[in-house]
Each structure stands twice: as structure tokens, then as C-alpha cells.
Scaffold this motif. Structure first.
Motif, PDB file in Angstrom:
ATOM      1  N   VAL A 116       0.701  -1.619  -0.112  1.00  0.00           N
ATOM      2  CA  VAL A 116       0.031  -0.047   0.242  1.00  0.00           C
ATOM      3  C   VAL A 116       1.067   0.960  -0.317  1.00  0.00           C
ATOM      4  N   VAL A 117       0.498   2.017  -0.429  1.00  0.00           N
ATOM      5  CA  VAL A 117       0.777   3.590  -0.715  1.00  0.00           C
ATOM      6  C   VAL A 117       0.107   4.747  -0.250  1.00  0.00           C
ATOM      7  N   ASP A 118       0.402   5.441   1.274  1.00  0.00           N
ATOM      8  CA  ASP A 118      -0.497   6.060   1.827  1.00  0.00           C
ATOM      9  C   ASP A 118       0.003   7.591   1.194  1.00  0.00           C
ATOM     10  N   PRO A 119      -0.349   8.457   1.264  1.00  0.00           N
ATOM     11  CA  PRO A 119      -0.771   9.538   0.233  1.00  0.00           C
ATOM     12  C   PRO A 119       0.335  10.742   0.924  1.00  0.00           C
ATOM     13  N   ALA A 120       1.420  11.130   0.409  1.00  0.00           N
ATOM     14  CA  ALA A 120       2.275  12.786   1.336  1.00  0.00           C
ATOM     15  C   ALA A 120       1.410  13.409   1.846  1.00  0.00           C
ATOM     16  N   GLY A 121       1.156  13.746   2.471  1.00  0.00           N
ATOM     17  CA  GLY A 121       0.450  15.506   2.986  1.00  0.00           C
ATOM     18  C   GLY A 121      -0.392  15.326   3.789  1.00  0.00           C
ATOM     19  N   ASP A 122      -0.955  14.058   4.002  1.00  0.00           N
ATOM     20  CA  ASP A 122      -2.403  14.151   4.407  1.00  0.00           C
ATOM     21  C   ASP A 122      -2.322  13.944   6.540  1.00  0.00           C
ATOM     22  N   VAL A 123      -1.128  14.737   6.543  1.00  0.00           N
ATOM     23  CA  VAL A 123      -0.804  14.798   7.895  1.00  0.00           C
ATOM     24  C   VAL A 123      -1.122  16.851   7.902  1.00  0.00           C
ATOM     25  N   PRO A 124      -1.371  16.918   9.585  1.00  0.00           N
ATOM     26  CA  PRO A 124      -1.023  18.984  10.028  1.00  0.00           C
ATOM     27  C   PRO A 124       0.597  18.798   9.396  1.00  0.00           C
ATOM     28  N   PRO A 125       0.278  20.431   9.275  1.00  0.00           N
ATOM     29  CA  PRO A 125       1.329  20.870   8.955  1.00  0.00           C
ATOM     30  C   PRO A 125       2.752  20.412  10.946  1.00  0.00           C
ATOM     31  N   GLY A 126       4.357  20.017   9.938  1.00  0.00           N
ATOM     32  CA  GLY A 126       5.070  19.904  11.711  1.00  0.00           C
ATOM     33  C   GLY A 126       4.713  18.696  12.243  1.00  0.00           C
ATOM     34  N   SER A 127       3.844  17.889  11.510  1.00  0.00           N
ATOM     35  CA  SER A 127       3.876  16.406  12.362  1.00  0.00           C
ATOM     36  C   SER A 127       4.777  15.768  11.969  1.00  0.00           C
ATOM     37  N   PRO A 128       5.847  15.023  12.842  1.00  0.00           N
ATOM     38  CA  PRO A 128       6.805  14.094  12.508  1.00  0.00           C
ATOM     39  C   PRO A 128       6.571  13.215  11.911  1.00  0.00           C
ATOM     40  N   VAL A 129       5.442  12.362  11.523  1.00  0.00           N
ATOM     41  CA  VAL A 129       5.292  10.853  11.004  1.00  0.00           C
ATOM     42  C   VAL A 129       4.136  11.045   9.895  1.00  0.00           C
ATOM     43  N   ASP A 130       4.421  10.914   8.841  1.00  0.00           N
ATOM     44  CA  ASP A 130       3.467  11.179   7.731  1.00  0.00           C
ATOM     45  C   ASP A 130       3.908   9.868   6.844  1.00  0.00           C
ATOM     46  N   LEU A 131       2.583   9.050   7.614  1.00  0.00           N
ATOM     47  CA  LEU A 131       2.715   7.678   6.512  1.00  0.00           C
ATOM     48  C   LEU A 131       3.194   7.344   5.315  1.00  0.00           C
ATOM     49  N   GLY A 132       3.661   6.807   4.349  1.00  0.00           N
ATOM     50  CA  GLY A 132       4.231   6.384   3.348  1.00  0.00           C
ATOM     51  C   GLY A 132       3.237   5.172   2.923  1.00  0.00           C
ATOM     52  N   ALA A 133       4.954   4.279   2.066  1.00  0.00           N
ATOM     53  CA  ALA A 133       4.870   2.979   1.535  1.00  0.00           C
ATOM     54  C   ALA A 133       4.321   1.955   2.764  1.00  0.00           C
ATOM     55  N   VAL A 134       3.841   0.917   3.001  1.00  0.00           N
ATOM     56  CA  VAL A 134       4.086   0.152   3.509  1.00  0.00           C
ATOM     57  C   VAL A 134       4.531  -2.039   2.751  1.00  0.00           C
TER      58      VAL A 134
END
Length: 537
Positions: free
Chosen positions: A32-50
Motif C-alpha cells: 500500500v502507498v499512503d499519500p504524502a501531505g495528508d497530515v497537519p503541518p509539523g507532524s513528525p510522521v507522515d505515513l507512506g509505503a508499506v
């Protein structure tokens, strides 16, 4: 081996090492690939590919967290929700995954509602009533790599351990396995499903879509135990053993450590975490045991600095001379005061002392490091054992103290080598790279011949397919096994012929008897011995 739709053989199952290098994953497609940038600004984690792979022993995941964090010490928590056996009839529903069996917790929190850095990893079981309490990673053979901060991490589960637990939970499972053609729980063809979630202060910040992975293999047994030849030294080499000997245990149970070193048969030993009240006389008595009878006696050099935990160098049958400039290594004037001003004096957690207390201890004791020259085939080689500050996440006060310690030791070694540019150099010990990798880089920098960086020895667990040098010896420990201990060397002077991490538990009963060692002997320290066979270039 099966066949694909066109009759072609299935591709071979990749052999994955849990080493934090990721080259094994080059041909794997993301689950799976989760889209980048779908978290609040400054979030230390932005889930991506698994990515998911499996073999007979392990289920492997490679997870992209989107930014550089310490997986065992990030703000908030990453949950990996898994239906690991591919059986919707087991487990329960959690985080949108039906039939989930367990949740892997990265950066476990004492209070999930608090917005703080977590510490360690763990597992929650999923049943019909939901998720249970958090358990130690060891219950499912969980290992995480790298141990230091990264934007990607390998997560590995022991299928054999999970299978035994699942069989114990299902009274009909053992009988079902006896039926002709029956496949084991979580066997080939079953579909594993899962989801990653990032939570902060108890709220979901980001989550991937549910992913699936069709298992390619059935669970299998661990590889055979090793015979005595597996630890035999390479002929015509210099064998070096580096070992964190676990503080008071080395003082209180020297016979155990003596058996291990006798088994490994080293020429040079680098010891760290030697308890402060161990004397040169104690080391001399200790050195009468290791090695074959009638071998030349051991010579030792013991640090005068290091506070409660000191470092030592031993050599057998070789000329050894302590380097007085490294007998005690202190920080430059004002360095600790500058560090304290930069990091402040707030404890990293309620259980840790304030940085000012660390600064006082560091000033009083100096670094836990030393150095000694050993003459090898007429060439001078400087051996430097070291133990850096423990604990702390990336950028924390303790992580930055490790950086300062590494720079201080680097400069001290460089000064010693300034008039011996062609000398050999080996640095070994517990570098505690559990925050960032910057202390490792700072220690290596510029110390190779010609001004390059030192080489890092790749030391492998013989039966584990990992580089983990540390594993807890306490039940319920919150941290994953990891690579804390390193051997660095001048590759322009020394060449590695063989390198491995030794655990007596990997030896067969016959090998244990042959070598005169006990399976439990390496449990006296939570760190394992590192063994390197060198030749001079």
C-alpha cells in the motif's frame, strides 16, 4: 515451488536480513502507498509505503514514516495492526482491520493521551473484546531495525512463536493440522491484512488504507543449532573480541566470561562496562584462564577514567603498551557547559535525571574509553574500547551528549595518531546509537589513513539474520533487540576475513560440551560478544 498462471515457476522467496540497510527490498512491490501531505503541518510522521515479505521463519515489513524519527522514541505512537494468520475467524476488529490478531506498537506510551515522546516497542493482542494490555516485543519475536533514527524501518515477527501461541489458543487447531492436506495457521496462500496508524495524544493523525499480502510460505522451524566449527577462528588471522561485560556481572561472575572468551580464543579483547572496582590484579587473574593451556600469558591495560564503568584492553602473546594520552579522556574546557546551555536542564522523562547531573558525572569521571597499542606482525595497531551515553531519542540531551563524547574521543585519537599515520586502528564497544546515527558518524570521521572515515564491520548473528548485538535479559523489557555495539577500523591497514556476533544459545549440545561452555553463559550480559578475524594488508 509452485507455478504462476502461465506455468512459470514462482519467483524465489527473497532472503531478508533485518539490518536496516533495505537492499533486500529492491524488487518488492508496496502492499500500500499512503499519500504524502495528508497530515497537519509539523507532524513528525507522515505515513507512506508499506512493503511485506515472508519466509518460513519470519514475516517482514518495511514501513515508511515520512520523516526521520526514532521509532522507539518518537512523539506519539505508530500502530501496525495485523491479521497475521490470514484467518478472519481469529482475533477481532481493530482500526478497521477485521480478524486482527495483534497490534505492534512503536514508541509505547505510559499515558496514550499525553503528547510526549514514547519509549520502546510492544504488542497488544486482539480478541473478541478488543485490544489487550501491552506486552513485551519478545512475546512474538519482534525486532526493529535500524535501532537509530531513520525515515524507514524494518519490522520482523517470528512466525514460529506466533504459530505456537495461536495453536495454544485454539483447542481444535492441533487436530486440524493432522488432517491430510491441511495447511498450518498463517500458511502459504493465506492472505495477511493490516493497516498502519499514527496516533498522537490518543487521536489518529494519519492512517494507511488496509493492505493485504498473500503469504508465499508455510511457517517453518528455526535452522539447526551450530557445531563447534562455526566459531573456529580463521587460520592466520588476528582475532579481536569486543564485549560490553555488563557492569557488576563481570566482577561477580568472572568464570562465566572466562568460559566465553576461552571458546572464542581471541588474541585481543576490548571490554567496556568494566565495573570501577575491578583492578589490574583482577584482570591479571582473569587472564590466566582464557585460551589453551601453556599459551602465553595475557597483558592488560585499564582506563583510569570512565567513572563507574571503565574500559580495558587485553592481549595474549603479543606486545601491549597502554597509550597514556588515552588513559583518561576528558572533554575540552567549557564543552560540557556549552552542551548544558544548549539542551537545558529538563529531564527527558520523569524517570531520568536532569542533564546537569549527567554533566557533573561526565566531568568527574571522563569518558568511558581508553586505548592501547598492540604490535601485530611488527605493525602498531591502536585498540580503543568505548562505551557512550545510553538512552535518549534523536536530538534529545542524551543523544547530543553522545555526539559530544564521540567528537571528544575522535579528537583524542586523532592527536595520538598524528605522528603515526600508517598505524592500524580498531575502535570497539557499546556506542548506544538509539537516538540518531550522528554519534557513530562523529566517531568515524577523518580517522582512516589519508583522512577518510573509518570502516564499519558488518557483524551478523549466525542464526538470526540480524545485526542485533543487544537483547534484553529481563522479562517484560520495553525495547526491541538492536544494534548498539560496533567495531570500526582502518580498512586501509586491516582487512576483515570473518566477523560475527556470538551467542552460546546458538550452539548444539555437542558443541557446548566440546567447547566447555554453557548455553546460558552469554546471558550474563545483555550485550553479545562481537568477533572479528583481521589480517594486515
Amino acid at each position: 515451488m509452485g507455478c504462476g498462471p502461465a506455468g512459470d515457476p514462482d519467483p524465489p522467496v527473497p532472503v531478508v536480513w533485518t539490518d536496516g540497510v533495505f537492499e533486500d527490498w529492491a524488487s518488492a512491490a508496496p502492499a500500500v502507498v499512503d499519500p504524502a501531505g495528508d497530515v497537519p503541518p509539523g507532524s513528525p510522521v507522515d505515513l507512506g509505503a508499506v512493503f511485506v515479505l515472508d519466509d518460513a521463519r519470519f514475516i517482514h515489513l518495511l514501513v515508511d514514516l515520512g520523516d526521520t524519527v526514532t521509532a522507539q522514541g518518537m512523539p506519539g505512537t505508530v500502530e501496525i495492526v495485523l491479521d497475521a494468520d490470514g484467518d478472519a475467524g481469529t482475533g477481532g476488529s481493530h482500526g478497521g482491520v477485521a480478524g486482527a490478531d495483534l497490534v505492534i506498537v512503536l514508541s509505547r506510551q505510559d499515558d496514550p493521551a499525553a503528547d510526549v515522546h514514547g519509549a520502546g516497542v510492544g504488542v497488544r493482542r486482539i480478541g473478541e473484546g478488543g485490544a489487550g494490555g501491552i506486552e513485551s516485543a519478545s512475546t512474538v519475536g519482534l525486532i526493529l531495525s535500524p535501532t537509530h533514527s531513520s525515515d524507514r524501518f524494518e519490522v520482523r515477527l517470528d512466525r514460529l512463536g506466533m504459530r505456537r501461541e495461536r495453536l495454544a489458543e485454539r483447542s481444535d487447531a492441533a487436530g486440524a493440522l493432522d488432517e491430510p492436506g491441511a495447511s498450518p495457521p498463517g500458511g502459504a496462500g493465506k492472505v495477511l491484512s493490516g493497516r498502519l496508524r499514527y496516533l498522537r495524544a490518543g487521536a489518529v493523525v494519519d492512517q494507511t488504507p488496509v493492505f493485504t499480502h498473500t503469504l508465499a510460505t508455510d511457517p517453518g522451524e528455526a535452522p539447526p543449532l551450530l557445531d563447534g566449527d562455526a566459531v573456529a577462528r580463521t587460520p592466520n588471522t588476528l582475532r579481536v573480541v569486543t564485549w560490553n561485560v555488563s557492569d557488576g556481572n563481570f566482577r561477580d561472575h568472572p568464570e562465566v566470561f572466562r568460559r566465553v572468551l576461552a571458546t572464542l580464543d581471541p588474541d585481543v579483547v576490548l571490554l567496556d562496562e568494566v565495573y570501577a572496582d575491578v583492578t589490574m590484579a583482577d584482570l591479571s587473574r582473569f587472564g590466566r584462564g582464557p585460551g589453551p593451556v601453556n599459551e602465553s600469558s595475557w597483558k592488560w591495560w585499564l582506563a583510569t577514567g570512565g567513572g563507574r564503568q571503565r574500559a580495558a584492553v587485553g592481549a595474549r602473546g603479543l606486545e601491549l603498551r597502554g597509550e597514556t594520552a588515552l588513559a583518561r579522556v576528558d572533554h575540552p574546557p567549557g564543552a560540557l557547559a556549552r552542551w548544558l546551555r544548549e539542551v537545558g536542564d529538563e529531564p527527558e522523562s520523569p524517570r531520568m535525571p536532569p542533564p546537569s547531573r549527567l554533566a557533573r558525572a561526565e566531568a568527574a569521571g571522563g569518558l568511558s574509553a581508553t586505548g592501547a597499542w598492540v604490535t601485530v606482525e611488527g605493525r602498531a595497531v591502536l585498540f580503543v574500547p568505548v562505551d557512550l551515553q545510553s538512552a535518549g531519542y534523536d536530538g534529545s540531551p542524551r543523544d547530543r551528549l553522545r555526539e559530544l563524547q564521540a567528537r571528544t574521543l575522535n579528537h583524542a585519537i586523532a592527536a595520538v595518531l598524528a605522528d603515526r599515520p600508517g598505524a592500524g586502528l580498531v575502535i570497539g564497544g557499546d556506542l548506544n546509537v538509539v537516538g540518531s546515527a550522528r554519534p557513530l558518524d562523529a566517531l568515524r570521521f577523518g580517522l582512516a589513513t589519508g583522512g577518510g572515515d573509518l570502516s564499519i564491520a558488518r557483524l551478523e548473528r549466525l542464526r538470526d539474520r540480524s545485526l542485533a548485538t543487544w537483547r534484553s535479559t529481563r522479562a517484560g523489557d520495553p525495547f526491541s533487540p538492536g544494534r548498539l555495539d560496533y567495531v570500526l577500523y582502518r580498512g586501509t591497514v586491516l582487512r576483515i576475513e570473518r566477523a560475527f556476533i556470538f551467542d552460546a544459545a546458538d550452539l548444539s549440545p555437542a558443541a557446548l560440551a566440546q567447547l566447555g561452555i554453557r548455553e546460558s553463559d552469554t546471558l550474563q550480559s545483555d550485550h553479545l560478544p562481537l568477533v572479528v578475524d583481521f589480517t594486515l594488508r
